[in-house]
Design a protein around this motif. Structure first.
Motif, PDB file in Angstrom:
ATOM      1  N   ALA A  39       0.900  -1.276   0.137  1.00 38.95           N
ATOM      2  CA  ALA A  39       0.034  -0.174  -0.091  1.00 38.95           C
ATOM      3  C   ALA A  39       0.872   1.286   0.094  1.00 38.95           C
ATOM      4  N   CYS A  40       2.036   1.228   0.853  1.00 36.20           N
ATOM      5  CA  CYS A  40       2.995   2.351   0.826  1.00 36.20           C
ATOM      6  C   CYS A  40       3.562   2.592  -0.495  1.00 36.20           C
ATOM      7  N   THR A  41       3.926   1.368  -1.315  1.00 32.60           N
ATOM      8  CA  THR A  41       4.646   1.456  -2.444  1.00 32.60           C
ATOM      9  C   THR A  41       3.558   2.050  -3.348  1.00 32.60           C
ATOM     10  N   VAL A  42       2.464   1.702  -3.690  1.00 33.24           N
ATOM     11  CA  VAL A  42       1.270   2.085  -4.657  1.00 33.24           C
ATOM     12  C   VAL A  42       1.373   3.749  -4.177  1.00 33.24           C
ATOM     13  N   GLY A  44       3.174   5.680  -2.908  1.00 32.11           N
ATOM     14  CA  GLY A  44       4.273   6.851  -3.433  1.00 32.11           C
ATOM     15  C   GLY A  44       4.503   6.837  -4.971  1.00 32.11           C
ATOM     16  N   ARG A  45       4.113   5.521  -5.608  1.00 31.23           N
ATOM     17  CA  ARG A  45       4.178   5.577  -7.037  1.00 31.23           C
ATOM     18  C   ARG A  45       3.077   6.333  -7.687  1.00 31.23           C
ATOM     19  N   PHE A  46       2.042   6.526  -6.972  1.00 34.70           N
ATOM     20  CA  PHE A  46       1.130   7.466  -7.295  1.00 34.70           C
ATOM     21  C   PHE A  46       1.191   8.888  -7.252  1.00 34.70           C
ATOM     22  N   GLY A  47       2.268   9.105  -6.515  1.00 30.00           N
ATOM     23  CA  GLY A  47       2.460  10.551  -6.354  1.00 30.00           C
ATOM     24  C   GLY A  47       1.952  10.973  -4.968  1.00 30.00           C
ATOM     25  N   GLU A  48       1.177  10.220  -4.283  1.00 23.29           N
ATOM     26  CA  GLU A  48       0.936  10.801  -2.824  1.00 23.29           C
ATOM     27  C   GLU A  48       1.836  10.451  -1.925  1.00 23.29           C
ATOM     28  N   ASN A  49       1.697  10.657  -0.516  1.00 29.56           N
ATOM     29  CA  ASN A  49       2.895  10.626   0.580  1.00 29.56           C
ATOM     30  C   ASN A  49       2.822   9.109   0.606  1.00 29.56           C
ATOM     31  N   THR A  50       3.901   8.349   0.681  1.00 28.60           N
ATOM     32  CA  THR A  50       4.546   7.151   1.045  1.00 28.60           C
ATOM     33  C   THR A  50       3.691   6.583   2.387  1.00 28.60           C
ATOM     34  N   CYS A  51       3.358   7.492   3.296  1.00 26.70           N
ATOM     35  CA  CYS A  51       2.904   7.037   4.703  1.00 26.70           C
ATOM     36  C   CYS A  51       1.396   7.052   4.748  1.00 26.70           C
ATOM     37  N   LEU A  52       0.933   7.569   3.543  1.00 27.69           N
ATOM     38  CA  LEU A  52      -0.627   7.541   3.546  1.00 27.69           C
ATOM     39  C   LEU A  52      -1.445   6.523   4.173  1.00 27.69           C
ATOM     40  N   PRO A  53      -1.082   5.285   3.500  1.00 26.26           N
ATOM     41  CA  PRO A  53      -1.840   4.088   3.887  1.00 26.26           C
ATOM     42  C   PRO A  53      -1.622   3.867   5.534  1.00 26.26           C
ATOM     43  N   LEU A  54      -0.576   4.245   6.148  1.00 29.54           N
ATOM     44  CA  LEU A  54      -0.208   4.096   7.415  1.00 29.54           C
ATOM     45  C   LEU A  54      -1.175   4.897   8.543  1.00 29.54           C
ATOM     46  N   CYS A  55      -1.740   5.809   7.868  1.00 28.58           N
ATOM     47  CA  CYS A  55      -2.671   6.495   8.654  1.00 28.58           C
ATOM     48  C   CYS A  55      -4.022   5.858   8.925  1.00 28.58           C
ATOM     49  N   ASP A  56      -4.427   4.698   8.252  1.00 30.00           N
ATOM     50  CA  ASP A  56      -5.532   3.833   8.500  1.00 30.00           C
ATOM     51  C   ASP A  56      -5.376   3.093   9.781  1.00 30.00           C
ATOM     52  N   ILE A  57      -4.030   2.697   9.903  1.00 27.64           N
ATOM     53  CA  ILE A  57      -3.953   2.050  11.303  1.00 27.64           C
ATOM     54  C   ILE A  57      -3.773   2.899  12.555  1.00 27.64           C
ATOM     55  N   ILE A  58      -3.680   4.430  12.228  1.00 24.26           N
ATOM     56  CA  ILE A  58      -3.802   5.106  13.382  1.00 24.26           C
ATOM     57  C   ILE A  58      -5.145   5.560  13.730  1.00 24.26           C
ATOM     58  N   THR A  59      -6.085   5.901  12.544  1.00 17.59           N
ATOM     59  CA  THR A  59      -7.124   6.532  12.648  1.00 17.59           C
ATOM     60  C   THR A  59      -8.611   5.407  12.628  1.00 17.59           C
ATOM     61  N   PRO A  60      -9.518   5.927  13.119  1.00 21.92           N
ATOM     62  CA  PRO A  60     -10.484   5.139  13.260  1.00 21.92           C
ATOM     63  C   PRO A  60     -11.458   5.016  11.708  1.00 21.92           C
ATOM     64  N   ALA A  61     -10.834   5.663  10.877  1.00 20.99           N
ATOM     65  CA  ALA A  61     -11.743   5.814   9.489  1.00 20.99           C
ATOM     66  C   ALA A  61     -10.825   4.587   8.876  1.00 20.99           C
TER      67      ALA A  61
END
Length: 125
Positions: A39-42, A44-61
């Motif tokens: 998810a982090c690789t995707v 980053g390759r898409f041009g978003e923050n590489t750590c964006l998917p890790l926010c799902d672990i932290i947030t309730p959303a």
């Protein structure tokens, strides 16, 4: 008043289906053994923050990054679908969704490279 018509490009399908894991076994293995890394690789390759998917672990959303990324990718590349389908796919087939997005980006990168070489070849004639 005259009606203004805009030319829209037709929407296309994903390069591979949601469950086409064996089209690219390396992506399937990557997603199965370490989906957060994929998810982090995707992202980053898409041009978003590489750590964006890790926010799902932290947030309730839960699954918000997967849904957001999928909808953004569809909109950027003109892929058929809807937000409802993105939500359903993100909630019930998260790993498959990340794998499909990874395969899509890999295919688009291949196509870009080939077009780039064709241009260079054409100009060098």
């Amino acid at each position: 008043m005259a009606a203004v018509q805009t030319a829209q490009t037709p929407l296309i399908d994903w390069n591979t289906g949601l469950l086409d894991c064996f089209e690219d076994v390396s992506t399937c293995c990557y997603g199965f053994w370490c989906c957060p890394c994929l998810a982090c690789t995707v992202s980053g390759r898409f041009g978003e923050n590489t750590c964006l998917p890790l926010c799902d672990i932290i947030t309730p959303a839960v699954f918000s990054a997967c849904i957001t990324m999928r909808a953004s990718m569809r909109n950027r590349y003109g892929i058929k679908g809807s937000l409802c389908k993105d939500i359903a796919t993100g909630c019930f087939c998260t790993w498959c969704s990340w794998c499909q997005m990874h395969r899509e980006l890999k295919e688009r990168k291949k196509g870009f490279t080939l077009r780039k070489y064709k241009k260079i070849y054409r100009y060098n004639k």
